[in-house]
Motif scaffolding. Structure first.
Motif, PDB file in Angstrom:
ATOM      1  N   PHE A  57       6.382  -0.584   3.872  1.00  0.00           N
ATOM      2  CA  PHE A  57       5.474  -0.475   3.160  1.00  0.00           C
ATOM      3  C   PHE A  57       4.279  -1.155   2.179  1.00  0.00           C
ATOM      4  O   PHE A  57       4.022  -1.711   2.124  1.00  0.00           O
ATOM      5  CB  PHE A  57       6.556  -1.053   1.790  1.00  0.00           C
ATOM      6  CG  PHE A  57       7.732   0.180   1.568  1.00  0.00           C
ATOM      7  CD1 PHE A  57       7.663   1.256   1.242  1.00  0.00           C
ATOM      8  CD2 PHE A  57       8.841   0.328   1.925  1.00  0.00           C
ATOM      9  CE1 PHE A  57       8.487   2.293   1.071  1.00  0.00           C
ATOM     10  CE2 PHE A  57      10.590   0.838   2.075  1.00  0.00           C
ATOM     11  CZ  PHE A  57       9.443   2.123   1.904  1.00  0.00           C
ATOM     12  N   ASP A  58       4.377  -2.541   3.929  1.00  0.00           N
ATOM     13  CA  ASP A  58       3.049  -3.519   4.177  1.00  0.00           C
ATOM     14  C   ASP A  58       1.843  -2.642   3.991  1.00  0.00           C
ATOM     15  O   ASP A  58       1.872  -1.249   5.133  1.00  0.00           O
ATOM     16  CB  ASP A  58       3.472  -4.137   5.869  1.00  0.00           C
ATOM     17  CG  ASP A  58       4.459  -5.033   4.853  1.00  0.00           C
ATOM     18  OD1 ASP A  58       5.202  -5.422   3.640  1.00  0.00           O
ATOM     19  OD2 ASP A  58       4.779  -6.101   5.909  1.00  0.00           O
ATOM     20  N   ARG A  59       0.814  -2.649   3.844  1.00  0.00           N
ATOM     21  CA  ARG A  59      -0.155  -2.014   3.563  1.00  0.00           C
ATOM     22  C   ARG A  59      -1.181  -2.548   5.223  1.00  0.00           C
ATOM     23  O   ARG A  59      -1.250  -3.258   5.364  1.00  0.00           O
ATOM     24  CB  ARG A  59      -1.875  -2.858   2.889  1.00  0.00           C
ATOM     25  CG  ARG A  59      -1.990  -3.872   2.787  1.00  0.00           C
ATOM     26  CD  ARG A  59      -2.678  -4.266   1.931  1.00  0.00           C
ATOM     27  NE  ARG A  59      -2.499  -4.172   0.496  1.00  0.00           N
ATOM     28  CZ  ARG A  59      -1.456  -5.380   0.003  1.00  0.00           C
ATOM     29  NH1 ARG A  59      -1.125  -6.313   0.450  1.00  0.00           N
ATOM     30  NH2 ARG A  59      -1.495  -5.168  -1.524  1.00  0.00           N
ATOM     31  N   THR A  70       2.625   2.751   1.707  1.00  0.00           N
ATOM     32  CA  THR A  70       1.889   1.029   0.059  1.00  0.00           C
ATOM     33  C   THR A  70       1.497   2.267  -1.052  1.00  0.00           C
ATOM     34  O   THR A  70       2.149   1.953  -1.865  1.00  0.00           O
ATOM     35  CB  THR A  70       0.811   0.708   1.356  1.00  0.00           C
ATOM     36  OG1 THR A  70       1.153   0.573   1.979  1.00  0.00           O
ATOM     37  CG2 THR A  70      -0.002  -0.607  -0.387  1.00  0.00           C
ATOM     38  N   THR A  81       1.037  -4.249  -5.729  1.00  0.00           N
ATOM     39  CA  THR A  81       2.235  -4.588  -5.114  1.00  0.00           C
ATOM     40  C   THR A  81       2.345  -5.957  -4.449  1.00  0.00           C
ATOM     41  O   THR A  81       0.966  -6.750  -4.038  1.00  0.00           O
ATOM     42  CB  THR A  81       2.669  -3.641  -3.762  1.00  0.00           C
ATOM     43  OG1 THR A  81       1.274  -3.709  -3.054  1.00  0.00           O
ATOM     44  CG2 THR A  81       2.814  -2.659  -4.445  1.00  0.00           C
ATOM     45  N   PHE A 105      -5.627   3.974  -3.909  1.00  0.00           N
ATOM     46  CA  PHE A 105      -4.380   2.717  -3.316  1.00  0.00           C
ATOM     47  C   PHE A 105      -5.817   1.756  -3.320  1.00  0.00           C
ATOM     48  O   PHE A 105      -5.434   0.629  -3.882  1.00  0.00           O
ATOM     49  CB  PHE A 105      -4.797   2.767  -1.227  1.00  0.00           C
ATOM     50  CG  PHE A 105      -4.866   1.845  -1.016  1.00  0.00           C
ATOM     51  CD1 PHE A 105      -3.789   1.109  -0.983  1.00  0.00           C
ATOM     52  CD2 PHE A 105      -5.763   1.001  -0.034  1.00  0.00           C
ATOM     53  CE1 PHE A 105      -3.503  -0.078   0.001  1.00  0.00           C
ATOM     54  CE2 PHE A 105      -6.144  -0.361   0.427  1.00  0.00           C
ATOM     55  CZ  PHE A 105      -4.649  -0.679   0.933  1.00  0.00           C
ATOM     56  N   LYS A 152       5.247   2.654  -2.496  1.00  0.00           N
ATOM     57  CA  LYS A 152       5.675   1.594  -3.251  1.00  0.00           C
ATOM     58  C   LYS A 152       4.732   1.666  -4.690  1.00  0.00           C
ATOM     59  O   LYS A 152       5.376   0.952  -5.516  1.00  0.00           O
ATOM     60  CB  LYS A 152       5.434   0.360  -2.275  1.00  0.00           C
ATOM     61  CG  LYS A 152       6.746  -0.836  -2.907  1.00  0.00           C
ATOM     62  CD  LYS A 152       6.660  -1.609  -1.987  1.00  0.00           C
ATOM     63  CE  LYS A 152       7.055  -3.079  -3.514  1.00  0.00           C
ATOM     64  NZ  LYS A 152       7.437  -3.786  -1.573  1.00  0.00           N
ATOM     65  N   GLN A 153       3.564   1.333  -4.972  1.00  0.00           N
ATOM     66  CA  GLN A 153       2.509   0.770  -5.802  1.00  0.00           C
ATOM     67  C   GLN A 153       2.528   1.904  -6.831  1.00  0.00           C
ATOM     68  O   GLN A 153       3.310   1.150  -7.682  1.00  0.00           O
ATOM     69  CB  GLN A 153       0.623   1.061  -5.487  1.00  0.00           C
ATOM     70  CG  GLN A 153       0.319  -0.159  -4.289  1.00  0.00           C
ATOM     71  CD  GLN A 153      -0.750   0.665  -4.136  1.00  0.00           C
ATOM     72  OE1 GLN A 153      -1.276   1.321  -3.805  1.00  0.00           O
ATOM     73  NE2 GLN A 153      -1.928  -0.955  -3.675  1.00  0.00           N
ATOM     74  N   GLU A 177      -4.977  -1.471  -5.641  1.00  0.00           N
ATOM     75  CA  GLU A 177      -5.084  -2.800  -5.209  1.00  0.00           C
ATOM     76  C   GLU A 177      -6.261  -3.298  -6.368  1.00  0.00           C
ATOM     77  O   GLU A 177      -6.182  -4.672  -6.571  1.00  0.00           O
ATOM     78  CB  GLU A 177      -5.833  -2.219  -3.872  1.00  0.00           C
ATOM     79  CG  GLU A 177      -5.339  -2.591  -2.737  1.00  0.00           C
ATOM     80  CD  GLU A 177      -4.150  -3.152  -1.978  1.00  0.00           C
ATOM     81  OE1 GLU A 177      -5.027  -4.666  -1.546  1.00  0.00           O
ATOM     82  OE2 GLU A 177      -3.563  -3.206  -2.604  1.00  0.00           O
TER      83      GLU A 177
END
Ligand code: ADP
Length: 237
Positions: A171-173, A193, A237, A62, A196-197, A66
């Protein structure tokens, strides 16, 4: 949010670590009553270490995503073997809790140009969620089929489901549903998340269909061939 995250993640690491430590100590002290039990403890040790690795990979990847530091390494992958392989491993992880994870795969299923490790991580996260939010059901179904120039991998469960207003946010962090049922389940709010990424980094998209009390289907739609405009784009994302 940051400090919430640190405490949630530390908490998540603690529970598999505690069980690994307790079992290892019992084995070390020769306190295991039977050969059957001993074998079972070894199984749990392997399962819990796998869980811990997945958790750590999720957090590290993650962060890499990011920061745009994770490159997808895509190659032609036989999707049937990949999905079957992932599901067999997942089935192994959860069989002791009475779960069945089964596949419904279109035959033949084409090869796709994907990063197999990343897809493995994404699919594992979806299967894990299907198990975690299963309510009283004990079944997860992984379907895969071709849809025009895409391959779809869909994970269906028959569990607690999501209200429509929550489905937009999952799907939001760091998002975790505020419901009673979710709070009783462990999690970091990072799994989806990352799914989705990964899918977006492949030039694909994710979708969720869900009904409270009836279950959810999470789908990943991946393009079969590499789109050069996407390959070099980083997975934000
Ligand atoms: P985590 O499971 O670690 O909390 P995720 O990012 O994987 O984080 O999921 C975010 C939230 O979406 C979960 O907290 C839960 O509220 C909801 N969710 C995810 N998968 C499911 C599912 N299969 N059924 C119901 N709710 C789900």
């Amino acid at each position: 949010m940051q400090s919430d995250f640190v405490s949630t993640v530390s908490h998540e690491f603690k529970s598999p670590l505690t069980s690994i430590r307790q079992l290892a100590e019992m084995l070390q002290a020769d306190m295991v009553p039977s050969e059957d039990k001993r074998r079972r403890y070894y199984d749990v040790l392997v399962e819990q270490s796998e869980r811990l690795s997945m958790l750590i990979d999720n957090v590290l990847d993650f962060a890499r995503m990011e920061e745009g530091r994770r490159e997808m390494s895509r190659e032609a992958v036989d999707m049937k073997s990949l999905v079957e392989d992932i599901v067999t491993e997942a089935q192994h992880r959860v069989v002791h809790e009475g779960f069945t994870v089964r596949t419904e795969l279109e035959d033949p299923l084409p090869s796709a140009f994907v990063d197999a490790n990343a897809i493995r991580q994404a699919l594992n996260n979806l299967i894990d969620n299907g198990v975690k939010y299963s309510g009283s059901s004990r079944e997860v179904v992984v379907r895969s089929f071709r849809e025009n120039a895409h391959i779809v991998i869909a994970v269906r469960d028959f569990g607690i489901g999501l209200a429509p207003e929550e489905a937009n946010k999952v799907f939001d962090r760091f998002y975790r549903s505020g419901g009673e049922l979710t709070r009783s389940v462990k999690g970091t709010g990072l799994g989806l998340t990352l799914v989705k990424q990964i899918v977006v980094a492949h030039g694909g998209d994710v979708e969720v269909h869900s009904e409270p009390g009836r279950g959810s289907t999470f789908s990943m739609r991946l393009p079969l061939v590499a789109d050069p405009s996407v390959t070099h784009k980083r997975g934000r994302t």
